[in-house]
Design a protein around this motif. Structure first.
Motif: not given
Length: 205
Positions: A117, A176-178, A180-182, A194, A197-198
């Motif tokens: 996590w 967290s979305e954070q 992935l979006r950094s 990204r 990870c996908s």
């Protein structure tokens, strides 16, 4: 002294369970000089690699004093003994890794499942090389770490072999979305991360 392996710990725990309520001194006395308490202690705590002949002798002694030592248990413990001294790939980075990190990699290599996590970063087992380099540099607490960045990136990528081995590790990761979006100053780094990870989520795992 080499870092204890997971197999050595398992062996030590099994032997400690067989000793039961006997103290180390009592065991030494019952062995009639075959064992000294300090030697048994080092084996049980995985501070030293046990020799097969010593494990055989311990199991014989436990059988003599009434412990249940089946042939299956004997075979399993001797296998752990023989495999316990095997060195993992990470030992070639002994000058780079801390003992704690070596311990983590050893446990990871033996695990069937890992749950992760993460709040701000992608888990190490899913990091691309460029992403790993940025994270290691950003979290370096000393010049010594900065000097070992290339080697630490190699280690982080080498750890990922557990995901593609014959019986791959089952990785359950909440990201967290954070994370992935950094963004990053390194062009294309997060796009690649990204995408990677996908791929794992959609079928490489």
């Amino acid at each position: 002294m080499s870092a204890p392996t997971v197999r050595r710990r398992r062996l030590g725990a099994k032997l400690r369970a067989l000793r039961g309520d006997l103290t180390l001194d009592q065991l030494a006395e019952k062995s009639n000089g075959r064992f000294v308490s300090s030697k048994v202690s080092r084996i049980e705590t995985a501070k030293t690699a046990a020799k097969a002949k010593d494990v055989e002798a311990l199991l014989d002694l436990y059988a003599e004093i009434g412990r249940e030592v089946s042939e299956e248990l004997r075979a399993a413990l001797l296998t752990l003994t023989k495999e316990g001294g095997q060195r993992g790939w990470w030992h070639s980075y002994r000058g780079v890794l801390t003992p704690v990190y070596e311990d983590l990699i050893s446990l990871e290599a033996e695990a069937d499942t890992v749950s992760s996590w993460q709040l701000g970063v992608i888990p190490g087992l899913l990091q691309t090389g460029e992403y790993a380099r940025e994270i290691i540099r950003a979290t370096a607490m000393s010049e010594a770490v900065e000097a070992r960045v290339d080697a630490l990136v190699e280690v982080r990528l080498a750890r990922q072999v557990v995901l593609t081995r014959e019986e791959p590790l089952a990785l359950w990761a909440i990201i967290s979305e954070q994370a992935l979006r950094s963004t990053s100053e390194v062009e294309g780094m997060m796009y690649e991360q990204r995408a990677d990870c996908s791929l794992w989520v959609s079928g490489r795992m």
